[in-house]
Design a protein around this motif. Structure first.
Motif, PDB file in Angstrom:
ATOM      1  N   GLY A  70       7.371  -2.942  11.078  1.00 54.32           N
ATOM      2  CA  GLY A  70       8.616  -2.393  11.606  1.00 54.32           C
ATOM      3  C   GLY A  70       9.389  -1.581  10.582  1.00 54.32           C
ATOM      4  N   MET A  71       8.995  -1.691   9.308  1.00 53.77           N
ATOM      5  CA  MET A  71       9.633  -0.860   8.283  1.00 53.77           C
ATOM      6  C   MET A  71       9.243   0.601   8.479  1.00 53.77           C
ATOM      7  SD  MET A  71       9.249  -2.963   4.679  1.00 53.77           S
ATOM      8  CE  MET A  71      10.109  -1.651   3.765  1.00 53.77           C
ATOM      9  N   SER A  72      10.077   1.496   7.952  1.00 52.39           N
ATOM     10  CA  SER A  72       9.707   2.914   7.947  1.00 52.39           C
ATOM     11  C   SER A  72      10.460   3.640   6.844  1.00 52.39           C
ATOM     12  CB  SER A  72       9.987   3.577   9.304  1.00 52.39           C
ATOM     13  OG  SER A  72      11.360   3.564   9.609  1.00 52.39           O
ATOM     14  N   ILE A  73       9.775   4.628   6.290  1.00 51.18           N
ATOM     15  CA  ILE A  73      10.309   5.429   5.196  1.00 51.18           C
ATOM     16  C   ILE A  73      10.824   6.749   5.749  1.00 51.18           C
ATOM     17  CG2 ILE A  73       9.666   6.750   3.132  1.00 51.18           C
ATOM     18  CD1 ILE A  73       7.587   4.606   2.556  1.00 51.18           C
ATOM     19  N   ASP A  74      11.914   7.230   5.162  1.00 54.94           N
ATOM     20  CA  ASP A  74      12.419   8.562   5.484  1.00 54.94           C
ATOM     21  C   ASP A  74      12.715   9.275   4.167  1.00 54.94           C
ATOM     22  OD1 ASP A  74      14.456  10.709   6.073  1.00 54.94           O
ATOM     23  OD2 ASP A  74      14.088  10.018   8.115  1.00 54.94           O
ATOM     24  N   LEU A  75      12.046  10.406   3.925  1.00 56.91           N
ATOM     25  CA  LEU A  75      12.219  11.146   2.678  1.00 56.91           C
ATOM     26  C   LEU A  75      13.215  12.298   2.824  1.00 56.91           C
ATOM     27  CD1 LEU A  75       8.604  11.340   1.195  1.00 56.91           C
ATOM     28  CD2 LEU A  75      10.439   9.730   0.669  1.00 56.91           C
ATOM     29  N   LEU A 113      17.986   1.871 -10.121  1.00 60.18           N
ATOM     30  CA  LEU A 113      19.108   2.302 -10.955  1.00 60.18           C
ATOM     31  C   LEU A 113      20.430   2.214 -10.210  1.00 60.18           C
ATOM     32  CD1 LEU A 113      19.934   3.639 -13.695  1.00 60.18           C
ATOM     33  CD2 LEU A 113      19.700   5.838 -12.523  1.00 60.18           C
ATOM     34  N   SER A 114      20.398   2.481  -8.906  1.00 58.11           N
ATOM     35  CA  SER A 114      21.630   2.495  -8.109  1.00 58.11           C
ATOM     36  C   SER A 114      21.905   1.171  -7.418  1.00 58.11           C
ATOM     37  CB  SER A 114      21.544   3.602  -7.046  1.00 58.11           C
ATOM     38  OG  SER A 114      20.538   3.310  -6.080  1.00 58.11           O
ATOM     39  N   ASN A 115      21.111   0.150  -7.740  1.00 53.03           N
ATOM     40  CA  ASN A 115      21.254  -1.156  -7.081  1.00 53.03           C
ATOM     41  C   ASN A 115      21.154  -1.051  -5.562  1.00 53.03           C
ATOM     42  OD1 ASN A 115      21.630  -2.783  -9.452  1.00 53.03           O
ATOM     43  ND2 ASN A 115      23.703  -1.964  -9.619  1.00 53.03           N
ATOM     44  N   GLY A 116      20.272  -0.174  -5.111  1.00 49.38           N
ATOM     45  CA  GLY A 116      19.996  -0.066  -3.686  1.00 49.38           C
ATOM     46  C   GLY A 116      20.886   0.885  -2.913  1.00 49.38           C
ATOM     47  N   ALA A 117      21.802   1.569  -3.588  1.00 47.42           N
ATOM     48  CA  ALA A 117      22.641   2.543  -2.873  1.00 47.42           C
ATOM     49  C   ALA A 117      21.784   3.657  -2.292  1.00 47.42           C
ATOM     50  CB  ALA A 117      23.704   3.119  -3.808  1.00 47.42           C
ATOM     51  N   PHE A 118      20.747   4.025  -3.021  1.00 49.76           N
ATOM     52  CA  PHE A 118      19.765   4.974  -2.499  1.00 49.76           C
ATOM     53  C   PHE A 118      18.533   4.189  -2.095  1.00 49.76           C
ATOM     54  CE2 PHE A 118      16.043   7.714  -2.931  1.00 49.76           C
ATOM     55  CZ  PHE A 118      16.433   8.802  -2.171  1.00 49.76           C
ATOM     56  N   ASP A 119      18.088   4.356  -0.855  1.00 44.12           N
ATOM     57  CA  ASP A 119      16.949   3.575  -0.373  1.00 44.12           C
ATOM     58  C   ASP A 119      16.260   4.339   0.753  1.00 44.12           C
ATOM     59  OD1 ASP A 119      15.173   1.625   0.680  1.00 44.12           O
ATOM     60  OD2 ASP A 119      16.496   0.014   0.024  1.00 44.12           O
ATOM     61  N   ILE A 120      15.001   4.708   0.530  1.00 49.01           N
ATOM     62  CA  ILE A 120      14.273   5.504   1.526  1.00 49.01           C
ATOM     63  C   ILE A 120      13.746   4.671   2.687  1.00 49.01           C
ATOM     64  CG2 ILE A 120      13.607   7.308  -0.100  1.00 49.01           C
ATOM     65  CD1 ILE A 120      10.855   5.957  -0.301  1.00 49.01           C
ATOM     66  N   THR A 121      13.944   3.336   2.656  1.00 48.90           N
ATOM     67  CA  THR A 121      13.461   2.495   3.757  1.00 48.90           C
ATOM     68  C   THR A 121      14.501   2.318   4.865  1.00 48.90           C
ATOM     69  OG1 THR A 121      14.167   0.412   2.718  1.00 48.90           O
ATOM     70  CG2 THR A 121      11.971   1.235   2.172  1.00 48.90           C
ATOM     71  N   VAL A 122      15.496   3.211   4.906  1.00 52.92           N
ATOM     72  CA  VAL A 122      16.523   3.125   5.953  1.00 52.92           C
ATOM     73  C   VAL A 122      16.037   3.722   7.268  1.00 52.92           C
ATOM     74  CG1 VAL A 122      18.492   3.060   4.376  1.00 52.92           C
ATOM     75  CG2 VAL A 122      17.590   5.273   5.139  1.00 52.92           C
ATOM     76  N   GLY A 123      14.762   4.068   7.358  1.00 45.21           N
ATOM     77  CA  GLY A 123      14.222   4.669   8.574  1.00 45.21           C
ATOM     78  C   GLY A 123      14.593   3.961   9.869  1.00 45.21           C
ATOM     79  N   PRO A 124      14.462   2.619   9.938  1.00 44.35           N
ATOM     80  CA  PRO A 124      14.824   1.933  11.186  1.00 44.35           C
ATOM     81  C   PRO A 124      16.292   2.117  11.569  1.00 44.35           C
ATOM     82  CG  PRO A 124      13.467   0.517   9.815  1.00 44.35           C
ATOM     83  CD  PRO A 124      13.829   1.699   8.968  1.00 44.35           C
ATOM     84  N   LEU A 125      17.166   2.191  10.580  1.00 39.44           N
ATOM     85  CA  LEU A 125      18.589   2.394  10.852  1.00 39.44           C
ATOM     86  C   LEU A 125      18.864   3.817  11.311  1.00 39.44           C
ATOM     87  CD1 LEU A 125      20.108   0.505   7.787  1.00 39.44           C
ATOM     88  CD2 LEU A 125      20.151  -0.249  10.172  1.00 39.44           C
TER      89      LEU A 125
END
Length: 350
Positions: free
Chosen positions: A164-169, A106-118
């Motif tokens: 190498g991906m990671s999720i952060d909730l 819905l947000s076109n990726g503005a919200f994304d839980i896969t930012v864990g590596p960053l």
């Protein structure tokens, strides 16, 4: 380097006025450190004490499932198996992941839980916070993308498609927990309570015992003094969530680096928004979880795109504050903002 990290309630202050001394109106007030934040619960009624005990137990269960910092959690297991295999997880984790993906779209990726590596790269709010190089950030960007979360409904299994991906909730679990606390209170017959998870996720259940709404002060986003409010609002039977660039940050060479990262750039979001507050009616399912998600959505999307998203959602409203001290509201924001700090002015959207 100037560093300020706050896990206490530094940007939403609660001004509560209580009346009555009967057992029905007896106040039970508990505070605990859970889910990496300070949890404060005030509840009323003969079963309030037992309800709060059960609520804290429920939050412990959620943390054990959803924390990326607990090696045995479902989220850690998903991250450890990234690019390798599916991991069977609790159905409630599936619910959080599905909700996250829905609003990422819905947000076109503005919200994304896969930012864990960053998040790990920047380390904001930890002893290892630093400014990564452009090359380091570019190397992690290919690992960010909600479309690479694969969910198998049949057996509640999840796989991250790239190693190498990671999720952060962090942007969703507190809200989910608040929704679960409300269910616990309903079970125990508690109909007057205020739940504050770190000050950023708040739910008002019913009204105060004297029949008046809960009074909540939204702190000035650039002043530490807890008496410096941006303004004061009254809530009843509503979920509230606030995101800001002053929750966790550090300053280097005069520039603020905060924890709300833009998934597209890999850098802290820099679009003129310094805080936003979402309010959701209690009749909206999973209201607290959605409020948490949508504050991040507006913050990263910016005033124009972010408030358009909010305008499209029934029962949801938003107030956003920009670095030039202007306040913008979604079309559905009907809440009176009292005692507005004179440093701020109301602005019209174009």
């Amino acid at each position: 380097m100037i560093k300020r990290i706050s896990i206490m309630m530094t940007f939403i202050m609660l001004t509560l006025f209580f009346a009555g001394c009967s057992k029905k109106d007896q106040e039970i007030n508990r505070t605990s450190l859970k889910m990496d934040t300070v949890i404060q619960i005030k509840a009323y009624g003969p079963n309030a004490s037992e309800a709060i005990d059960a609520a804290f137990t429920r939050m412990d269960e959620i943390e054990q499932m959803a924390s990326a910092n607990i090696v045995t959690s479902d989220i850690s297991k998903i991250n450890q198996a990234a690019g390798k295999e599916y991991v069977k997880v609790h159905p409630e984790v599936i619910k959080m992941l599905k909700t996250a993906v829905k609003y990422s779209k819905l947000s076109n990726g503005a919200f994304d839980i896969t930012v864990g590596p960053l998040i790990k790269l920047w380390g904001i709010g930890t002893d290892n916070e630093r400014i990564p190089t452009d090359a380091e950030i570019k190397s992690k960007l290919p690992l960010v993308g909600y479309s690479n979360i694969s969910i198998m409904d049949g057996n509640n299994s999840v796989k991250l498609l790239k190693e190498g991906m990671s999720i952060d909730l962090g942007g969703i679990a507190k809200g989910f927990a608040a929704d679960e606390v409300i269910k616990v209170f309903e079970k125990y017959g508690v109909n007057s309570a205020l739940i504050s998870l770190g000050g950023s996720s708040i739910h008002t259940l019913g009204k105060k015992p004297d029949g008046t709404p809960w009074t909540i002060g939204i702190q000035h986003p650039r002043k530490d003094n807890k008496q410096n409010y941006l303004g004061i609002i009254n809530l009843s039977e509503q979920a509230l969530s606030t995101s800001g660039d002053y929750e966790r940050f550090f300053i280097k060479d005069g520039k603020r680096y905060h924890h709300i990262l833009n998934p597209a750039t890999g850098y802290p979001t820099d679009n003129g928004v310094m805080s936003d507050t979402i309010v959701i009616d209690s009749n909206i399912p999973d209201g607290n979880m959605l409020a948490d998600i949508l504050t991040k959505t507006v913050f990263v999307s910016g005033i124009d795109k972010g408030l358009k998203v909010i305008d499209s959602l029934p029962g949801v409203s938003c107030m956003a504050v920009t670095t030039d001290y202007k306040i913008y509201k979604s079309s559905g924001w009907k809440i009176q903002l009292d005692n507005l700090n004179p440093e701020f002015t109301m602005a019209n959207r174009q």
